[in-house]
Design a protein around this motif. Structure first.
Motif, short mmCIF file in Angstrom:
data_model
loop_
_atom_site.label_atom_id
_atom_site.label_comp_id
_atom_site.label_asym_id
_atom_site.label_seq_id
_atom_site.Cartn_x
_atom_site.Cartn_y
_atom_site.Cartn_z
N ALA A 1 -21.61 27.75 -13.01
CA ALA A 1 -22.64 28.54 -13.68
C ALA A 1 -22.01 29.55 -14.64
O ALA A 1 -22.50 29.75 -15.76
N ILE A 2 -20.92 30.17 -14.23
CA ILE A 2 -20.23 31.13 -15.09
C ILE A 2 -19.69 30.44 -16.32
O ILE A 2 -19.81 30.94 -17.45
N ALA A 3 -19.11 29.26 -16.15
CA ALA A 3 -18.58 28.51 -17.29
C ALA A 3 -19.69 28.13 -18.26
O ALA A 3 -19.51 28.19 -19.49
N GLN B 1 -25.17 39.92 -18.78
CA GLN B 1 -25.78 40.47 -17.57
C GLN B 1 -25.97 39.39 -16.51
O GLN B 1 -25.72 39.62 -15.32
N GLN B 2 -26.41 38.21 -16.95
CA GLN B 2 -26.55 37.10 -16.00
C GLN B 2 -25.18 36.70 -15.45
O GLN B 2 -25.04 36.42 -14.25
N ARG B 3 -24.18 36.70 -16.32
CA ARG B 3 -22.83 36.35 -15.88
C ARG B 3 -22.33 37.33 -14.83
O ARG B 3 -21.68 36.94 -13.85
N ALA B 4 -22.61 38.61 -15.03
CA ALA B 4 -22.16 39.64 -14.09
C ALA B 4 -22.73 39.39 -12.70
O ALA B 4 -22.05 39.59 -11.69
N VAL B 5 -24.00 38.95 -12.65
CA VAL B 5 -24.62 38.66 -11.36
C VAL B 5 -23.87 37.52 -10.66
O VAL B 5 -23.56 37.58 -9.47
N HIS B 6 -23.58 36.46 -11.42
CA HIS B 6 -22.86 35.32 -10.84
C HIS B 6 -21.45 35.71 -10.42
O HIS B 6 -20.95 35.24 -9.39
N VAL B 7 -20.78 36.54 -11.19
CA VAL B 7 -19.43 36.99 -10.84
C VAL B 7 -19.47 37.78 -9.53
O VAL B 7 -18.59 37.62 -8.66
N THR B 8 -20.47 38.63 -9.36
CA THR B 8 -20.61 39.40 -8.13
C THR B 8 -20.83 38.47 -6.93
O THR B 8 -20.22 38.63 -5.87
N HIS B 9 -21.70 37.48 -7.12
CA HIS B 9 -21.96 36.52 -6.04
C HIS B 9 -20.70 35.70 -5.73
O HIS B 9 -20.42 35.41 -4.56
N LEU B 10 -19.96 35.33 -6.77
CA LEU B 10 -18.73 34.57 -6.54
C LEU B 10 -17.72 35.39 -5.76
O LEU B 10 -17.05 34.88 -4.86
N ALA B 11 -17.60 36.68 -6.06
CA ALA B 11 -16.68 37.54 -5.33
C ALA B 11 -17.06 37.60 -3.85
O ALA B 11 -16.19 37.57 -2.97
N ALA B 12 -18.37 37.66 -3.58
CA ALA B 12 -18.83 37.67 -2.19
C ALA B 12 -18.50 36.36 -1.49
O ALA B 12 -18.08 36.33 -0.32
N LEU B 13 -18.67 35.24 -2.20
CA LEU B 13 -18.34 33.94 -1.63
C LEU B 13 -16.85 33.79 -1.40
O LEU B 13 -16.42 33.19 -0.41
N ASP B 14 -16.04 34.31 -2.32
CA ASP B 14 -14.59 34.28 -2.13
C ASP B 14 -14.19 35.06 -0.88
O ASP B 14 -13.32 34.64 -0.11
N GLN C 1 -18.09 23.19 2.66
CA GLN C 1 -19.39 23.70 2.25
C GLN C 1 -19.25 25.04 1.55
O GLN C 1 -19.88 25.28 0.51
N ALA C 2 -18.43 25.92 2.11
CA ALA C 2 -18.22 27.23 1.48
C ALA C 2 -17.59 27.08 0.11
O ALA C 2 -17.96 27.78 -0.84
N ASP C 3 -16.63 26.18 -0.01
CA ASP C 3 -15.96 25.99 -1.30
C ASP C 3 -16.91 25.37 -2.33
O ASP C 3 -16.83 25.69 -3.52
N ALA C 4 -17.83 24.52 -1.87
CA ALA C 4 -18.81 23.93 -2.79
C ALA C 4 -19.71 25.01 -3.38
O ALA C 4 -20.07 24.96 -4.56
N LEU C 5 -20.07 26.00 -2.57
CA LEU C 5 -20.87 27.11 -3.08
C LEU C 5 -20.10 27.88 -4.14
O LEU C 5 -20.66 28.26 -5.18
N ARG C 6 -18.81 28.08 -3.89
CA ARG C 6 -17.97 28.77 -4.90
C ARG C 6 -17.90 27.96 -6.18
O ARG C 6 -17.96 28.51 -7.28
N ALA C 7 -17.75 26.65 -6.04
CA ALA C 7 -17.64 25.79 -7.22
C ALA C 7 -18.91 25.86 -8.06
O ALA C 7 -18.86 25.87 -9.31
#
Length: 381
Positions: free
Chosen positions: A152-154, A343-356, A141-147
């Motif tokens: 979204a970043i891609a 700017q939108q990408r930066a938000v997703h990158v920050t969220h991805l770092a938290a999920l990682d 489940q956690a990895d699915a959130l990261r995916a």
């Protein structure tokens, strides 16, 4: 909580033998049967012969003997010829649990040597099978959130190119007839495109920050782990010292990566693997950086690579890079639209770092036998 640990060879067995192996020269872009090799990506290519399928029951776990990559494979596939180990779990183990356990291991690097010998030295934690399945489900489940975040970043990365094509057409067919200029003509007067420090020496605490190709990214220069070099070494490279009007291009390693410098980077220097591109004041750096990240610009860089000890993008090729150069108001409009995407990408990158970070924590807690709050995933999402 203390769990039983069993030797690696009591948890997994090597079932690589007896399977046909496909050399890289026979990989195709499409076909009836995917090929799995030891590379980072899941699929390496395809073949058309179904008789080349590996012959073990699925699922299996692939281990890259040179790369140390693990892959969980539950569909028919052919085996790449080099460095692929096929592992099957023994009775009493859940295959997804074992996969995530293996991913969590810190396997020492031996360069391009083989690493299976190190893998066999590990023991595998063996909680009850029901607990294994629960652990695997939470990590899945956690990895699915990261995916989802990575997807979204891609998509946002693709959006910038879509905006360009919408506004200016496809440069490969010159559909709009805009001016095309060599990158060298867009440089600040009296300056030039150049490399940086050739032999930086050892890291020096309190020294001058040195930007390497691995520090470059779409959000600028990652300053979290910059190398610092002795001032007397850096002083010999004043020509490549950051003034604040540059974009940087990776020439070795992260080839073609483009970053816009910020005020924080002024006074830093760059490594030999980075090209410093001082941009003229009437050229929008955001437009230029975004353009150079486009597939058509990246394909130019790839075509122009030179290989001596390793692939290298030379200054001569960078200077000659063709840049579609629309009128100023259109460049500005494009840069504004890309800025919004960034700017939108930066938000997703920050969220991805938290999920990682969450995923790493869950791995540690899972395989040490600790319990965790099942609401943690919902909160992180």
């Amino acid at each position: 909580m203390t769990w039983t640990e069993v030797p690696f060879l009591q948890a997994l067995r090597d079932v690589s033998g007896g399977n046909p192996k496909v050399p890289k020269s026979e990989f195709r872009d499409s076909g009836v049967l995917p090929v799995i090799d030891q590379g980072q990506g899941i699929l390496a290519g395809y073949v058309d012969d179904p008789d080349l399928a590996q012959r073990n029951d699925l699922p299996v776990i692939i281990f890259g003997d040179h790369t140390r990559c693990f892959k969980y494979i539950d569909f028919p596939f052919a085996v790449g010829a080099d460095g692929v180990k096929i592992l099957a779990v023994e009775d009493g183990f859940d295959s997804r649990y074992v996969f995530w356990f293996l991913v969590s291991l810190d396997i020492p690097s031996a360069g391009y040597s083989r690493h299976y010998k190190y893998l066999k030295d590990f023991s595998v934690a063996k909680p009850p099978l029901a607990e294994q399945k629960r652990i695997a489900a939470v990590l899945d489940q956690a990895d699915a959130l990261r995916a989802k975040r990575r997807e979204a970043i891609a998509l946002l990365d693709d959006l910038a190119q879509s905006i360009f094509l919408e506004m200016f057409g496809d440069p490969s067919v010159d559909s709009r007839g805009f001016e095309v200029r060599e990158l060298e003509t867009l440089i600040a007067e009296g300056d030039r495109i150049n490399y940086g420090v050739v032999q930086p020496g050892r890291h020096v605490e309190g020294g001058i920050p040195l930007i390497r190709s691995g520090d470059l990214g779409r959000l600028g220069v990652d300053r979290s782990s910059l190398m610092r070099i002795a001032p007397d070494i850096e002083s010999s490279y004043s020509r490549s010292r950051i003034a604040g009007n540059e974009i940087l291009i990776g020439c070795v390693g992260a080839i073609g990566e483009v970053a816009i410098v910020s005020a924080d980077d002024v006074g830093s220097n760059v490594a030999r693997a980075v090209a410093r591109v001082p941009v003229a004041g009437d050229v929008d750096r955001e437009y230029l950086a975004a353009y150079l990240r486009m597939d058509f610009a990246q394909h130019y860089f790839t075509r122009e690579l030179r290989t001596v000890a390793q692939p290298t993008l030379n200054i001569k090729q960078i200077k000659s890079a063709p840049v579609v150069f629309p009128p100023s108001h259109l460049r500005t409009k494009f840069a504004e639209r890309v800025r919004s995407v960034t700017q939108q990408r930066a938000v997703h990158v920050t969220h991805l770092a938290a999920l990682d970070e969450l995923f790493t924590s869950l791995q540690h807690r899972a395989f040490s036998g600790a319990l965790w709050d099942h609401g943690a995933l919902d909160e992180a999402a």
